[in-house]
Design a protein around this motif. Structure first.
Motif, PDB file in Angstrom:
ATOM      1  N   ASP A 281      28.240  59.649  25.315  1.00 13.57           N
ATOM      2  CA  ASP A 281      29.446  59.478  25.910  1.00 13.57           C
ATOM      3  C   ASP A 281      29.801  57.957  26.324  1.00 13.57           C
ATOM      4  O   ASP A 281      31.073  57.356  26.229  1.00 13.57           O
ATOM      5  CB  ASP A 281      29.656  60.416  27.279  1.00 13.57           C
ATOM      6  CG  ASP A 281      31.094  60.429  27.626  1.00 13.57           C
ATOM      7  OD1 ASP A 281      31.335  60.139  28.686  1.00 13.57           O
ATOM      8  OD2 ASP A 281      31.859  60.933  26.888  1.00 13.57           O
TER       9      ASP A 281
ATOM     10  N   ARG B 194      31.688  56.094  23.483  1.00 14.26           N
ATOM     11  CA  ARG B 194      33.048  56.301  23.712  1.00 14.26           C
ATOM     12  C   ARG B 194      33.681  55.278  24.816  1.00 14.26           C
ATOM     13  O   ARG B 194      34.667  54.772  24.540  1.00 14.26           O
ATOM     14  CB  ARG B 194      33.397  57.793  24.253  1.00 14.26           C
ATOM     15  CG  ARG B 194      34.907  58.170  24.115  1.00 14.26           C
ATOM     16  CD  ARG B 194      35.082  59.658  24.830  1.00 14.26           C
ATOM     17  NE  ARG B 194      34.497  60.165  26.066  1.00 14.26           N
ATOM     18  CZ  ARG B 194      35.005  59.387  27.105  1.00 14.26           C
ATOM     19  NH1 ARG B 194      36.202  59.024  27.216  1.00 14.26           N
ATOM     20  NH2 ARG B 194      34.475  59.704  28.149  1.00 14.26           N
TER      21      ARG B 194
ATOM     22  N   ALA C 276      33.715  52.046  23.139  1.00 13.01           N
ATOM     23  CA  ALA C 276      34.937  52.036  22.103  1.00 13.01           C
ATOM     24  C   ALA C 276      36.236  51.878  22.823  1.00 13.01           C
ATOM     25  O   ALA C 276      36.933  50.977  22.323  1.00 13.01           O
ATOM     26  CB  ALA C 276      34.984  53.489  21.168  1.00 13.01           C
ATOM     27  N   ASP C 277      36.281  52.385  24.121  1.00 12.10           N
ATOM     28  CA  ASP C 277      37.610  52.298  24.919  1.00 12.10           C
ATOM     29  C   ASP C 277      37.848  50.799  25.310  1.00 12.10           C
ATOM     30  O   ASP C 277      39.018  50.406  25.197  1.00 12.10           O
ATOM     31  CB  ASP C 277      37.809  53.305  26.087  1.00 12.10           C
ATOM     32  CG  ASP C 277      38.096  54.784  25.598  1.00 12.10           C
ATOM     33  OD1 ASP C 277      38.094  55.450  26.724  1.00 12.10           O
ATOM     34  OD2 ASP C 277      38.517  54.961  24.388  1.00 12.10           O
TER      35      ASP C 277
ATOM     36  N   GLN D 223      41.581  53.394  16.503  1.00  9.11           N
ATOM     37  CA  GLN D 223      40.880  54.529  17.359  1.00  9.11           C
ATOM     38  C   GLN D 223      40.207  55.466  16.408  1.00  9.11           C
ATOM     39  O   GLN D 223      39.239  56.117  16.727  1.00  9.11           O
ATOM     40  CB  GLN D 223      41.791  55.106  18.419  1.00  9.11           C
ATOM     41  CG  GLN D 223      41.961  54.228  19.608  1.00  9.11           C
ATOM     42  CD  GLN D 223      42.730  54.925  20.930  1.00  9.11           C
ATOM     43  OE1 GLN D 223      43.312  54.351  21.473  1.00  9.11           O
ATOM     44  NE2 GLN D 223      42.368  56.125  21.021  1.00  9.11           N
TER      45      GLN D 223
ATOM     46  N   CYS E 195      36.390  56.352  16.676  1.00 12.09           N
ATOM     47  CA  CYS E 195      35.951  57.602  16.678  1.00 12.09           C
ATOM     48  C   CYS E 195      35.100  58.192  15.758  1.00 12.09           C
ATOM     49  O   CYS E 195      33.911  58.982  16.105  1.00 12.09           O
ATOM     50  CB  CYS E 195      37.315  58.576  16.606  1.00 12.09           C
ATOM     51  SG  CYS E 195      37.041  60.329  17.261  1.00 12.09           S
TER      52      CYS E 195
ATOM     53  N   VAL F  93      31.742  56.603  16.605  1.00 17.62           N
ATOM     54  CA  VAL F  93      31.086  57.113  17.730  1.00 17.62           C
ATOM     55  C   VAL F  93      30.473  58.537  17.582  1.00 17.62           C
ATOM     56  O   VAL F  93      29.397  58.686  18.007  1.00 17.62           O
ATOM     57  CB  VAL F  93      32.116  57.340  18.989  1.00 17.62           C
ATOM     58  CG1 VAL F  93      31.859  58.169  20.009  1.00 17.62           C
ATOM     59  CG2 VAL F  93      32.579  55.984  19.537  1.00 17.62           C
ATOM     60  N   SER F  94      31.146  59.184  16.683  1.00 17.28           N
ATOM     61  CA  SER F  94      30.738  60.484  16.270  1.00 17.28           C
ATOM     62  C   SER F  94      29.389  60.509  15.564  1.00 17.28           C
ATOM     63  O   SER F  94      28.473  61.046  15.646  1.00 17.28           O
ATOM     64  CB  SER F  94      31.603  61.221  15.398  1.00 17.28           C
ATOM     65  OG  SER F  94      31.220  62.582  15.005  1.00 17.28           O
TER      66      SER F  94
END
Lengths: 143, 147
Positions: free
Chosen positions: B102, B105, B108-109, B132, B136, B139-140
């Motif tokens: 997490d 994420r 990334a934000d 994004q 995303c 991140v995945s």
């Protein structure tokens, strides 16, 4: 993760500037949300136009920022201060609370684009906490 | 396999080719450590992280921010198979570094917000959705080898 006095001061300090451009910020943030998170459009299918910068989006962005202004004025007791809005979101609008996070993120992005200098990591921290607290208060009446 | 339109590839490529990694990398990581202080748990060897001011001055944080941002170069060079590209790094973050995925994420934000501050008005909604999407997917991919 409740708001301490430093957070409240930081929120109020930047809010003065935000309030002056509230309409634009609201419209832009909402436009971002509808584009970046298209699942949020499911709540606005009754609008004739959901495109960024359209009249319904502008009007609604203004409304949302008005709600946040109310939250700033009631920052010492958000649960009580936002009770009516919580009932509205819970029983009438029935917005899934996960969307509060999504809109918060879009407002934070908008603040970063408009206030690159003022939106320091510390200011960002306080606003992230503030929006989370507002989201909690808005979720209060859900179940 | 994730599909990218020509427009998406163009936007992503443009953002990164105009990037000062030594500026943006540190800014993004510092923001993450300040806004989400529990992420500091992975950096106990970095010295003083007790205040926002200390984090902003910390040279190890800055160096690591640059390193992490360059980690995205792998995805840029292998847009057609980002998942496979990060297999090794995913295993590293899971089995050696023990990072809660997490956190990817959250970083990334913070990177999105740092880029937004840099690009201002030109970080439009259309640009944001593409950026994004890219983050995303990365991140995945980084979370894929956690078992």
């Amino acid at each position: 993760m409740s708001l301490n006095s430093k957070d409240k001061a930081a929120v109020k300090a930047l809010w003065g500037k935000i309030a002056k451009s509230a309409d634009v910020i609201g419209s832009e943030a909402l436009s971002r949300m509808l584009v970046v998170y298209p699942q949020t459009k499911t709540y606005f299918t009754h609008w004739p136009d959901m495109s960024p910068g359209s009249e319904p989006v502008k009007a609604h962005g203004k409304k949302v920022m008005g709600g946040l202004g109310l939250a700033v004025s009631k920052i010492d007791d958000l649960t009580t201060g936002l009770m009516e809005l919580s009932e509205k979101h819970a029983f009438t609008l029935r917005v899934d609370p996960s969307n509060f996070k999504v809109l918060s993120h879009c407002i934070l992005v908008e603040l970063a684009t408009i206030f690159p200098k003022e939106f320091t990591p510390e200011e960002h921290l306080s606003y992230d906490k503030f929006f989370a607290a507002v989201a909690r208060a808005l979720s209060e009446k859900y179940r | 396999m994730v599909k990218w339109t020509d427009e998406e590839r163009k936007v992503i490529s443009s953002i990164f080719s105009n990037l000062d990694y030594d500026d943006i990398g540190p800014k993004a990581l510092r923001r993450c450590l300040v806004v989400y202080p529990w992420t500091q748990r992975h950096f106990s060897s970095f010295g003083d992280l007790t205040t926002a001011a200390a984090i902003m001055k910390n040279e190890k944080v800055a160096a690591h921010g640059t390193k992490v941002l360059h980690g995205l170069d792998r995805a840029l060079k292998n847009m057609n198979n980002i998942k496979a590209t990060y297999t090794e790094l995913s295993i590293l973050h899971s089995e050696k570094l023990h990072v809660d995925p997490d956190n990817f994420r959250l970083l990334a934000d913070c990177l999105t917000i740092t880029i937004a501050a840099k690009m201002g008005e030109s970080f439009t909604a259309a640009t944001q959705v593409i950026f994004q999407k890219f983050l995303c997917v990365v991140v995945s991919a980084l979370g894929k080898q956690y078992h």
